[in-house]
Scaffold this active site. Structure first.
Site, short mmCIF file in Angstrom:
data_model
loop_
_atom_site.label_atom_id
_atom_site.label_comp_id
_atom_site.label_asym_id
_atom_site.label_seq_id
_atom_site.Cartn_x
_atom_site.Cartn_y
_atom_site.Cartn_z
N HIS A 154 0.80 -1.10 -0.15
CA HIS A 154 0.23 -0.11 0.10
C HIS A 154 0.94 1.18 0.13
CE1 HIS A 154 -4.16 -1.91 0.63
NE2 HIS A 154 -3.34 -2.88 1.03
N ASP A 362 3.70 9.41 -1.40
CA ASP A 362 2.32 8.70 -0.99
C ASP A 362 2.05 7.47 -1.78
OD1 ASP A 362 0.24 8.40 0.78
OD2 ASP A 362 -0.57 10.41 0.53
P1 ADQ Z 1 -2.85 6.34 4.53
O1 ADQ Z 1 -1.57 6.86 4.60
O2 ADQ Z 1 -3.51 6.21 5.77
O3 ADQ Z 1 -3.05 5.00 3.56
P2 ADQ Z 1 -4.68 7.94 2.57
O4 ADQ Z 1 -4.97 7.03 1.38
O5 ADQ Z 1 -4.53 9.25 2.31
O6 ADQ Z 1 -3.61 7.58 3.51
O7 ADQ Z 1 -5.94 7.78 3.50
C1 ADQ Z 1 -6.64 6.76 4.04
C2 ADQ Z 1 -8.04 7.07 4.44
O8 ADQ Z 1 -7.79 7.58 5.93
C3 ADQ Z 1 -8.91 7.86 3.54
O9 ADQ Z 1 -10.21 7.08 3.63
C4 ADQ Z 1 -9.11 9.19 4.38
O10 ADQ Z 1 -10.40 9.52 4.27
C5 ADQ Z 1 -8.71 8.75 5.89
N1 ADQ Z 1 -8.28 9.98 6.63
C6 ADQ Z 1 -7.34 10.60 6.15
N2 ADQ Z 1 -7.15 11.73 7.10
C7 ADQ Z 1 -8.15 11.68 7.85
C8 ADQ Z 1 -8.65 12.72 8.89
N3 ADQ Z 1 -7.89 13.66 9.34
N4 ADQ Z 1 -10.03 12.41 9.54
C9 ADQ Z 1 -10.56 11.40 8.98
N5 ADQ Z 1 -10.32 10.31 7.96
C10 ADQ Z 1 -9.10 10.71 7.63
C11 ADQ Z 1 -2.01 4.13 3.06
C12 ADQ Z 1 -1.09 4.65 2.11
C13 ADQ Z 1 -1.66 5.40 1.14
C14 ADQ Z 1 -2.88 4.52 0.24
C15 ADQ Z 1 -3.82 3.84 1.52
C16 ADQ Z 1 -4.59 2.75 0.62
O11 ADQ Z 1 -0.09 5.49 2.92
O12 ADQ Z 1 -0.66 6.07 0.25
O13 ADQ Z 1 -3.50 5.24 -0.58
O14 ADQ Z 1 -2.88 3.13 2.34
O15 ADQ Z 1 -3.90 1.82 -0.08
#
Ligand code: ADQ
Length: 459
Positions: A154, A362
């Site tokens: 991921h 990311d």
């Molecule tokens: P993450 O680094 O967690 O995931 P991201 O893909 O941006 O990053 O977000 C995941 C989820 O968390 C989204 O559904 C988002 O809405 C929620 N989220 C983020 N910030 C939030 C906040 N402040 N309050 C509430 N909800 C929040 C990892 C990898 C990413 C990859 C995902 C999925 O780092 O690059 O896209 O896995 O594979």
């Protein structure tokens, strides 16, 4: 078709955790085949090997293990989150290399592999997720499993020059080649991994694109993850979403909203973003009193030391900007260190004029896709997206930026704020098409199609 067996560090055993993209995708896949999901229970106990938790929900079986305090510290906090996470996000400078922690990482991968292997049946397909379990394929092979194993990373995979900084790079790469299919978020990640295997492990590219390496063959592909686009679009129209929009609307008092929503993590480029916002107010006086920036960033992976420093940096930067520019009735940059639920976020995205998604690195980034789906088609907002997010390979109609170039980023935010409605609509329609077509089911089907092909021997 046989059962699907998923393995990830955290699972969706807790119904409250099923809202995220990965949880939904894996959950849907398991439900359709009556599968099993293995992972960590989230608990830390003295004797983890003795304590398996099993439960069944909607035809999906969960088999969860606890971790000991030592395993949690060394495997999870140290090796996964303080070595692999920074190195895979190109931040060798932040990695705390630790050979002892690696040994515990190996041991946890093996312990969970033997727990899984005991329960596998002929015809099963195994799908392993993320950087916590890079060695799981190898551990499962050692435990006697010779059926197909897919792996999806991921987070990004760094260029070989960075990956080589990991003292265990060769061990990890060799172990990974025990997977039958390795999926990455982007073409860039796929090419980084492939280049490493060619340069360091004498891999050969076969006619069908698979790699021949370490006396085996492995399929290495990019499968960009998507979101449940339809349901996020619906979430933005719910009562809860409207309430959140009204609440922030009262604060905005007619000003344009620029919004950022991220987990608090150094990979998300928050200090650089705050500095660019400072430049916006420095360079474009017409934004004073007419634009309000809100950044939502709740702490997570919070036991890692860097988080505290990051928080202090953000407090200092926001303090400087608000001190310089704020007025009795205007806060230029608001920073909320808490999380909001999915519908509330969707409501905030919907009324924002600009969405700022500017990670330094990311794997994919799902927030930018959610921002797109939440927009009002009559008056869509503008997405500003880092060229270093995996999503930039798909979302070419966004305003793509280098998050390190603060002056340029300030200029692009200004451009987004003043973009005519025709161009906003045109770009948004293109973005919406990609996010809708390449959604979470598309991702899951693409990956599982390649994994199933191995099961049926047609590949
Ligand atoms: P993450 O680094 O967690 O995931 P991201 O893909 O941006 O990053 O977000 C995941 C989820 O968390 C989204 O559904 C988002 O809405 C929620 N989220 C983020 N910030 C939030 C906040 N402040 N309050 C509430 N909800 C929040 C990892 C990898 C990413 C990859 C995902 C999925 O780092 O690059 O896209 O896995 O594979």
């Amino acid at each position: 078709m046989g059962r699907l067996i998923a393995i990830s560090n955290r699972t969706a055993a807790d119904p409250g955790a099923r809202a995220g993209g990965l949880a939904v995708a894996v959950w849907e896949s398991l439900k359709s085949t009556g599968g099993v999901w293995f992972g960590w229970s989230g608990d830390i106990v003295e004797q983890p090997t003795r304590s398996l938790h099993t439960m069944k929900d909607d035809g999906v079986e969960f088999v969860l293990t606890d971790l000991s305090q030592h395993e949690h510290d060394q495997y999870y906090l140290k090796y996964a989150n303080s070595v692999l996470w920074p190195v895979f996000h190109y931040r060798i400078d932040l990695a705390s290399f630790d050979a002892d922690a690696f040994q515990v990482y190996v041991a946890v991968n093996q312990r969970i592999a033997s727990m899984v292997a005991d329960r596998l049946k002929e015809g099963d397909s195994v799908w392993v997720h993320d950087y916590h379990f890079l060695l799981m394929g190898d551990s499962l092979r050692r435990a006697g499993w010779d059926g197909p194993i897919g792996f999806f990373l991921h987070i990004p995979f760094p260029p070989p020059e960075v990956f080589r900084a990991l003292p265990e790079h060769l061990w990890i790469a060799r172990a990974m080649c025990n997977y039958s299919v390795i999926g990455f978020q982007s073409e860039q990640d796929r090419s980084n991994f492939t280049r490493y295997l060619i340069e360091d492990c004498k891999a050969k590219v076969l006619d069908d694109g698979r790699l021949e390496v370490f006396a085996t063959t492995v399929k290495v592909e990019a499968y960009p993850i998507g979101i449940d686009a339809e349901s996020f679009e619906a979430a933005a129209k719910t009562e809860k979403a409207q309430e959140a929009a009204e609440r922030i609307g009262r604060f905005l008092g007619g000003r344009s909203l620029v919004i950022g929503v991220d987990r608090m993590d150094y990979s998300k480029g928050l200090p650089q973003r705050f500095e660019a916002v400072g430049r916006l107010f420095d360079d474009y006086p017409e934004t004073h009193g007419t634009v309000s920036v809100t950044q939502i960033a709740p702490p997570s992976r919070s036991k890692v030391e860097e988080y505290r420093e990051l928080r202090q940096t953000l407090d200092r930067l926001a303090g400087r900007i608000n001190g310089d520019y704020g007025d009795l009735d205007w806060i230029p940059l608001r920073y909320l260190a808490r999380s909001y639920d999915r519908e509330e976020l969707a409501g905030l995205f919907r009324i924002a004029r600009v969405g700022l998604v500017t990670p330094l690195r990311d794997g994919m980034n799902l927030v930018c896709k959610e921002f797109v789906m939440a927009q009002d088609e009559e008056d869509p907002g503008v997405l500003i997206l880092s060229e270093f997010a995996g999503a930039a390979e798909q979302l070419k109609a966004a305003l793509l930026v280098n998050p390190h170039d603060k002056r340029k980023l300030a200029e692009v935010i200004h451009h987004g704020l003043t973009m005519p409605i025709e161009e906003r609509r045109e770009r948004w329609l293109e973005l919406r098409k990609v996010v809708t077509e390449q959604d979470i089911s598309w991702w899951r089907q693409n990956f599982l199609k390649d994994l199933d092909a191995l099961q049926t021997g047609s590949s």
